[in-house]
Design a protein around this motif. Structure first.
Motif, PDB file in Angstrom:
ATOM      1  N   THR A  56       0.866  -1.198   0.202  1.00 21.30           N
ATOM      2  CA  THR A  56      -0.085   0.114   0.027  1.00 21.30           C
ATOM      3  C   THR A  56       0.929   1.242   0.134  1.00 21.30           C
ATOM      4  OG1 THR A  56      -0.294   0.091   2.433  1.00 21.30           O
ATOM      5  CG2 THR A  56      -2.053  -0.998   1.050  1.00 21.30           C
ATOM      6  N   TYR A  57       2.125   1.025  -0.014  1.00 25.79           N
ATOM      7  CA  TYR A  57       2.992   2.203   0.071  1.00 25.79           C
ATOM      8  C   TYR A  57       3.577   2.520  -1.317  1.00 25.79           C
ATOM      9  CZ  TYR A  57       2.742   1.626   5.197  1.00 25.79           C
ATOM     10  OH  TYR A  57       2.576   1.497   6.401  1.00 25.79           O
ATOM     11  N   THR A  58       3.751   3.755  -1.647  1.00 23.18           N
ATOM     12  CA  THR A  58       4.148   4.222  -2.909  1.00 23.18           C
ATOM     13  C   THR A  58       5.870   4.687  -2.834  1.00 23.18           C
ATOM     14  OG1 THR A  58       1.963   4.612  -3.483  1.00 23.18           O
ATOM     15  CG2 THR A  58       3.565   5.537  -4.868  1.00 23.18           C
ATOM     16  N   ALA A  59       6.473   4.073  -3.841  1.00 26.51           N
ATOM     17  CA  ALA A  59       7.827   4.631  -3.913  1.00 26.51           C
ATOM     18  C   ALA A  59       7.582   5.636  -4.863  1.00 26.51           C
ATOM     19  CB  ALA A  59       8.646   3.518  -4.795  1.00 26.51           C
ATOM     20  N   ARG A  60       8.304   6.881  -4.367  1.00 23.68           N
ATOM     21  CA  ARG A  60       8.255   8.134  -4.998  1.00 23.68           C
ATOM     22  C   ARG A  60       9.824   8.110  -6.009  1.00 23.68           C
ATOM     23  NH1 ARG A  60       4.802  12.015  -2.512  1.00 23.68           N
ATOM     24  NH2 ARG A  60       6.139  13.483  -3.420  1.00 23.68           N
ATOM     25  N   PRO A  61       9.456   8.347  -7.268  1.00 23.27           N
ATOM     26  CA  PRO A  61      10.859   8.725  -8.030  1.00 23.27           C
ATOM     27  C   PRO A  61      11.141  10.064  -7.639  1.00 23.27           C
ATOM     28  CG  PRO A  61       8.998   8.844  -9.463  1.00 23.27           C
ATOM     29  CD  PRO A  61       8.390   8.315  -8.213  1.00 23.27           C
ATOM     30  N   ILE A  62      12.376  10.500  -8.315  1.00 22.50           N
ATOM     31  CA  ILE A  62      12.763  11.897  -8.289  1.00 22.50           C
ATOM     32  C   ILE A  62      11.608  12.502  -8.896  1.00 22.50           C
ATOM     33  CG2 ILE A  62      14.488  13.475  -8.887  1.00 22.50           C
ATOM     34  CD1 ILE A  62      16.570  11.259  -8.515  1.00 22.50           C
ATOM     35  N   ALA A  63      11.246  13.845  -8.424  1.00 23.04           N
ATOM     36  CA  ALA A  63      10.132  14.530  -8.824  1.00 23.04           C
ATOM     37  C   ALA A  63      10.811  15.358 -10.389  1.00 23.04           C
ATOM     38  CB  ALA A  63       9.811  15.786  -8.091  1.00 23.04           C
ATOM     39  N   PRO A  64       9.642  15.236 -11.223  1.00 27.41           N
ATOM     40  CA  PRO A  64       9.771  15.740 -12.485  1.00 27.41           C
ATOM     41  C   PRO A  64      10.793  17.239 -12.641  1.00 27.41           C
ATOM     42  CG  PRO A  64       7.754  14.780 -12.499  1.00 27.41           C
ATOM     43  CD  PRO A  64       8.435  14.822 -11.131  1.00 27.41           C
ATOM     44  N   ARG A  65      10.293  18.066 -11.685  1.00 25.44           N
ATOM     45  CA  ARG A  65      10.951  19.474 -11.705  1.00 25.44           C
ATOM     46  C   ARG A  65      12.647  19.108 -11.106  1.00 25.44           C
ATOM     47  NH1 ARG A  65      10.095  24.187  -7.116  1.00 25.44           N
ATOM     48  NH2 ARG A  65      11.746  25.539  -7.962  1.00 25.44           N
ATOM     49  N   ALA A  66      12.728  18.357 -10.125  1.00 25.93           N
ATOM     50  CA  ALA A  66      14.040  18.190  -9.853  1.00 25.93           C
ATOM     51  C   ALA A  66      15.017  17.363 -10.963  1.00 25.93           C
ATOM     52  CB  ALA A  66      14.176  17.052  -8.571  1.00 25.93           C
ATOM     53  N   LEU A  67      14.293  16.774 -11.617  1.00 29.06           N
ATOM     54  CA  LEU A  67      14.833  15.916 -12.669  1.00 29.06           C
ATOM     55  C   LEU A  67      15.229  16.890 -13.814  1.00 29.06           C
ATOM     56  CD1 LEU A  67      12.615  12.630 -13.111  1.00 29.06           C
ATOM     57  CD2 LEU A  67      15.012  12.667 -12.512  1.00 29.06           C
ATOM     58  N   LYS A  68      14.553  17.701 -14.089  1.00 25.65           N
ATOM     59  CA  LYS A  68      14.676  18.838 -15.189  1.00 25.65           C
ATOM     60  C   LYS A  68      15.822  19.543 -14.695  1.00 25.65           C
ATOM     61  CE  LYS A  68      12.823  22.558 -17.729  1.00 25.65           C
ATOM     62  NZ  LYS A  68      11.595  23.219 -17.985  1.00 25.65           N
ATOM     63  N   GLU A  69      16.130  19.593 -13.363  1.00 31.31           N
ATOM     64  CA  GLU A  69      17.271  20.800 -13.007  1.00 31.31           C
ATOM     65  C   GLU A  69      18.625  19.739 -13.133  1.00 31.31           C
ATOM     66  OE1 GLU A  69      15.817  21.849  -9.098  1.00 31.31           O
ATOM     67  OE2 GLU A  69      14.664  23.320  -9.919  1.00 31.31           O
ATOM     68  N   LEU A  70      18.458  18.541 -12.627  1.00 31.14           N
ATOM     69  CA  LEU A  70      19.589  17.653 -12.592  1.00 31.14           C
ATOM     70  C   LEU A  70      19.961  17.261 -13.880  1.00 31.14           C
ATOM     71  CD1 LEU A  70      18.376  15.073  -9.970  1.00 31.14           C
ATOM     72  CD2 LEU A  70      20.181  16.716  -9.534  1.00 31.14           C
ATOM     73  N   ARG A  71      19.268  17.208 -14.990  1.00 31.15           N
ATOM     74  CA  ARG A  71      19.823  16.735 -16.254  1.00 31.15           C
ATOM     75  C   ARG A  71      20.596  18.037 -16.637  1.00 31.15           C
ATOM     76  NH1 ARG A  71      14.042  14.152 -16.966  1.00 31.15           N
ATOM     77  NH2 ARG A  71      14.777  12.067 -16.684  1.00 31.15           N
ATOM     78  N   THR A  72      20.598  19.256 -16.303  1.00 35.62           N
ATOM     79  CA  THR A  72      21.327  20.361 -16.452  1.00 35.62           C
ATOM     80  C   THR A  72      22.620  20.346 -15.708  1.00 35.62           C
ATOM     81  OG1 THR A  72      19.773  21.649 -17.481  1.00 35.62           O
ATOM     82  CG2 THR A  72      21.479  22.809 -17.063  1.00 35.62           C
ATOM     83  N   THR A  73      22.304  20.479 -14.357  1.00 33.64           N
ATOM     84  CA  THR A  73      23.388  20.771 -13.176  1.00 33.64           C
ATOM     85  C   THR A  73      23.044  19.827 -12.135  1.00 33.64           C
ATOM     86  OG1 THR A  73      23.537  22.974 -14.061  1.00 33.64           O
ATOM     87  CG2 THR A  73      24.647  22.354 -11.770  1.00 33.64           C
ATOM     88  N   ASP A  74      23.727  19.065 -11.642  1.00 29.83           N
ATOM     89  CA  ASP A  74      23.563  18.140 -10.494  1.00 29.83           C
ATOM     90  C   ASP A  74      23.411  18.942  -9.074  1.00 29.83           C
ATOM     91  OD1 ASP A  74      26.084  17.901  -9.402  1.00 29.83           O
ATOM     92  OD2 ASP A  74      26.284  16.011 -10.276  1.00 29.83           O
ATOM     93  N   ASP A  75      23.205  18.313  -8.193  1.00 32.45           N
ATOM     94  CA  ASP A  75      23.314  18.851  -6.799  1.00 32.45           C
ATOM     95  C   ASP A  75      24.690  19.246  -5.994  1.00 32.45           C
ATOM     96  OD1 ASP A  75      20.403  18.833  -6.850  1.00 32.45           O
ATOM     97  OD2 ASP A  75      20.090  17.518  -5.460  1.00 32.45           O
ATOM     98  N   ALA A  76      25.529  18.719  -6.748  1.00 30.32           N
ATOM     99  CA  ALA A  76      26.905  19.300  -5.971  1.00 30.32           C
ATOM    100  C   ALA A  76      27.296  20.596  -7.311  1.00 30.32           C
ATOM    101  CB  ALA A  76      27.931  17.936  -6.579  1.00 30.32           C
ATOM    102  N   GLY A  77      26.595  20.902  -8.061  1.00 23.74           N
ATOM    103  CA  GLY A  77      26.836  21.886  -8.967  1.00 23.74           C
ATOM    104  C   GLY A  77      27.555  21.662 -10.052  1.00 23.74           C
TER     105      GLY A  77
END
Length: 160
Positions: A5-26
């Motif tokens: 009954t629990y749902t696995a949450r992938p990385i959110a679309p907005r975060a994915l869009k950002e990560l595809r340009t620059t990751d969280d380490a800059g």
């Protein structure tokens, strides 16, 4: 995969869009063609297939969650490597818990972003019980499912 009954949450679309340009380490994101397949993708919660374009990025899941909730995780704000598709994808295909075929850690966090403990899950059938135990504690706001070998973030499960 284990149904629950629990749902696995992938990385959110907005975060994915950002990560595809620059990751969280800059760092700028580079893509590559996966020749072997089998990489755990955090965008669609499945293993990659040979020939797909992937990106290995640094991701800070607790920091991203804290920016939505106002939590202040302090020293618990960690970042680590995750695989995502280099280009936009359709997200998860179902609602079963992914990546349950190996030992995993279910790490619990409070609404303030502090670690409240964790549990090793050694069998696919153990995920439901581990999540029930986690969310039976009213102080738990979310859990991270992580790989045991390297501690890598796989996905998040939130209360409710």
């Amino acid at each position: 995969m284990t149904t629950t009954t629990y749902t696995a949450r992938p990385i959110a679309p907005r975060a994915l869009k950002e990560l595809r340009t620059t990751d969280d380490a800059g760092r700028p994101t580079d893509g590559c063609t996966d020749t072997e397949g089998g990489s755990p993708l955090r965008c669609c919660l499945r293993h990659s297939e040979p020939g797909e374009r992937l990106a290995l990025v640094s991701y800070a899941p607790l920091r991203r969650w804290a920016s939505e909730t106002g939590a202040t995780p302090g020293a618990y704000d960690e970042q680590g490597p995750v695989f995502i598709h280099a280009d936009e994808c359709g997200g998860p295909a179902g609602d079963a818990l992914p990546f349950t075929g190996s030992h995993r850690t279910v790490r619990r966090y409070s609404a303030e972003g502090r670690i409240l403990g964790g549990r090793l899950v050694e069998e696919p059938g153990g995920f439901r019980q581990a999540l029930l135990e986690a969310f039976d504690d009213p102080a738990v706001a979310l859990v991270h499912v992580r790989a045991v070998e390297y501690g890598c973030f796989l996905y998040e499960v939130r209360r409710g």
